[in-house]
Scaffold this motif. Sequence first.
Motif, PDB file in Angstrom:
ATOM      1  N   CYS A 615      -0.690   1.567  -8.575  1.00 21.35           N
ATOM      2  CA  CYS A 615      -1.776   1.445  -7.320  1.00 21.35           C
ATOM      3  C   CYS A 615      -2.598   0.507  -7.573  1.00 21.35           C
ATOM      4  O   CYS A 615      -3.066   0.151  -8.532  1.00 21.35           O
ATOM      5  N   ASP A 617      -5.887  -1.564  -4.854  1.00 20.56           N
ATOM      6  CA  ASP A 617      -6.651  -1.866  -3.733  1.00 20.56           C
ATOM      7  C   ASP A 617      -6.141  -3.152  -2.626  1.00 20.56           C
ATOM      8  O   ASP A 617      -6.065  -2.837  -1.421  1.00 20.56           O
ATOM      9  N   ASP A 618      -5.401  -3.868  -3.460  1.00 17.99           N
ATOM     10  CA  ASP A 618      -4.869  -5.008  -2.871  1.00 17.99           C
ATOM     11  C   ASP A 618      -3.358  -5.001  -2.571  1.00 17.99           C
ATOM     12  O   ASP A 618      -2.466  -5.947  -2.572  1.00 17.99           O
ATOM     13  N   GLY A 619      -2.778  -3.836  -2.970  1.00 20.88           N
ATOM     14  CA  GLY A 619      -1.423  -3.520  -2.745  1.00 20.88           C
ATOM     15  C   GLY A 619      -0.682  -3.792  -1.424  1.00 20.88           C
ATOM     16  O   GLY A 619      -1.417  -3.706  -0.289  1.00 20.88           O
ATOM     17  N   GLU A 620       0.257  -4.008  -1.443  1.00 20.91           N
ATOM     18  CA  GLU A 620       1.090  -4.361  -0.180  1.00 20.91           C
ATOM     19  C   GLU A 620       2.067  -3.112   0.452  1.00 20.91           C
ATOM     20  O   GLU A 620       2.065  -3.486   1.841  1.00 20.91           O
ATOM     21  N   ALA A 621       1.740  -2.134  -0.288  1.00 23.50           N
ATOM     22  CA  ALA A 621       2.314  -1.164   0.756  1.00 23.50           C
ATOM     23  C   ALA A 621       1.711   0.353   0.416  1.00 23.50           C
ATOM     24  O   ALA A 621       1.209   0.449  -0.421  1.00 23.50           O
ATOM     25  N   ILE A 622       1.951   1.138   1.345  1.00 21.63           N
ATOM     26  CA  ILE A 622       1.306   2.294   1.747  1.00 21.63           C
ATOM     27  C   ILE A 622       2.191   3.422   1.966  1.00 21.63           C
ATOM     28  O   ILE A 622       2.764   3.219   2.985  1.00 21.63           O
ATOM     29  N   ALA A 631      -3.707   6.893   1.430  1.00 20.35           N
ATOM     30  CA  ALA A 631      -4.230   5.481   1.333  1.00 20.35           C
ATOM     31  C   ALA A 631      -4.691   5.184  -0.359  1.00 20.35           C
ATOM     32  O   ALA A 631      -4.584   4.120  -0.721  1.00 20.35           O
ATOM     33  N   ARG A 634      -2.150   3.341  -2.488  1.00 18.79           N
ATOM     34  CA  ARG A 634      -1.297   1.925  -1.982  1.00 18.79           C
ATOM     35  C   ARG A 634      -0.907   1.233  -3.099  1.00 18.79           C
ATOM     36  O   ARG A 634      -1.748   1.331  -4.134  1.00 18.79           O
ATOM     37  N   LYS A 636       1.205  -2.024  -5.412  1.00 21.49           N
ATOM     38  CA  LYS A 636       1.778  -3.341  -5.347  1.00 21.49           C
ATOM     39  C   LYS A 636       3.244  -3.390  -5.455  1.00 21.49           C
ATOM     40  O   LYS A 636       3.915  -2.547  -6.173  1.00 21.49           O
TER      41      LYS A 636
END
Length: 696
Positions: A615, A617-622, A631, A634, A636
């Motif tokens: 997990c 904050d700049d992950g691409e998937a939620i 949220a 989220r 990577k």
Amino acid sequence: MDSAIPQEILDALTDIEMPRLRADEAVPEMLEIAGLSLPVYRTGCLVVGSGAAGLRAAVELKRRGGEVIVASQSAWGGTSACSGSDKQTLHTANTADHGDDFQAMARAIRAGGAMDEDTAYIEAVGSPRMMASLQYLGLPLPQDRFGATLRYKTDHDETGRATSCGPRTSRLMVKVLAEEALRLDVPIFNHTTVVQLLTEGEGDDRRVTGALAFRKADRSAANPYGLVLFAAPNAVLAAGGPGELYRDSVYPNGCFGTLGLALEAGIELVNLTESQFGIGTRREGFPWNLSGTYVQSLPHIYSVDAEGREHHFLARYYRTTQELASNVFRKGYQWPFHATRMLDFASSLVDLAIWRESAAGRRVFMDFNRNPLPVPGDQPFDLTRLDEDVRTYLGTAGADQELPIDRLRHMNPLAIELYRRYKVDIAAAPLEFAVNNQHMNGGIAVDPWGRSNLRGVYAAGEAAGTHGVTRPGGSALNAGQVFGTRVGEHIGASRTAHAPETVGSEALISAVTDLLARLNTDSAHSVKSVRDEVQARMSDHAGVICNGADVADALAAARELNRKLRADGIAPERSGDGARAIQWQQMALASEAVLAALDQYISQGGGSRGARAICSDDGEAIPMARDTDLAAFRFKTEREIDKQTQILVRLEGEELKIATRKNRSFDESARAFFERDWPDWLTGRIFDLDAKGLRE
């Protein structure tokens, strides 16, 4: 509704009586070292572990004239003999009813990445031989009336290559292999815990000379811990995975493996970032994976809070009753957690929901006497309103009964009988479960013959780090049999499997002195305190949901614990029990190694895959849910480049060194040619005896 299978058949496939071990042999010799009278046992090869992989290695070596001893912490008490699911699988190479296709099977085995291509092909090619030899020894794998093996789909393999003789498949494997080992007069030393490998030489010429172990039968006034010496020029590490590493675990109690022991011997480990997590009952009761027909019977899943109130929590995640039920069903053959299956309302959203309930302090249950409750505002559950793959499966199985317990009894009555043997009647009461650690896909780095980077030391089974990211369900059993066989063949071909003529050296004296120094009754670090700290840290910060900052903090804490243990030692739990104390000291080291590899992976930009959601904050998937904000989860996504490499860990002095290497490749276009290649077999060149294993 009664099962159509007679009770005596269910009993025979559930209550597997294991063979009795023979009486201990007299101690051949004694050695006075560091004030102790040490029993000495000489052999050509010491196999550590009495599970299916270790017994296979011992049997194959003994058949080739080698001298071999099996040392077991608890014979018939390890993962092979005691754990599993409602179907525990071996893998065939028969795909889609079109016959053998080893290349396709190899691609499926290595599909998740971080796995050597030659290893995958070796496992595929070896699978029919392993199945046939086990059947010859008496393993009752099911067939149809034409002699074809019955097969089904399993985790990470949609083709249907798996087969099973019920929940006790791996125990039956251990049984038939143990009977063969005893028939061949292989000595099996029970209640014997190997804790240190002995070596001689330097650099690339360093090799194993034996091992120190604690043995209950050899305790005496002159040797209160029962320390013994096995003198052997070869060793096979086959004691399974580090089951005690996590608090939330479905491993049987007391499964430690040998990762810490291997690190202390300078042996390289690989893929420690890769594990499997999934739903199952914890080892506090009866540990078992809830895959296969347990979930395919479609029980109602709910949680209970501290006030005793029920919560239909899955209804907060799935949009319709059909979607909810269909994804519960898919946990049957998509059992392991996988980050990508949290997306698009897929099956690992079930795992995330259960994980969140547990984290909130709620207990989670399956009720086989209730169908799934409807999602609010949607239609009630109906077997005719399921996704096509689910409806087709249940229809083909004839599982149209009204209640889950009746569908389960129809499809797999053994699943009910198994829990009943442990005084849990899932036909009468709900079953409590959670998301648990189940399998280590990483382990000791080995070459295509099972050799480690320390000469004379091999690994097979879960101890060997051959599985990559997403091994197909049950293929670990096949891998253990394939590499157990190859290890036995290789040691036999080396002609080194004979007992050494001499024992004893300055290195042995130093090893005994060091081992005893670690056992410090005055240490502030007890077995319980180390166990609680390690297990809590791993479950809370290195489970299915983790993030870079938490892993880094956990790694720093693990390093500090190991620094203190090196300085202060560890206090045994009770007088004379040095084995468990050393095992927990080594488990603390293994924990640091796992966290070091995971921290390296995350810090270098590694994303979420089989074992964990990373997990960020700049992950691409939620992940999305019907009416719950996810949220905070989220994550990577995995990078393609990480599938092509493996992370290596090695202990140098007191520091763990991290490196990476590319997966070994395999040329699918290469073809064997009989007249050209037969001489390599006749002369033994296929065994590559002059090579130094992983050193090259």
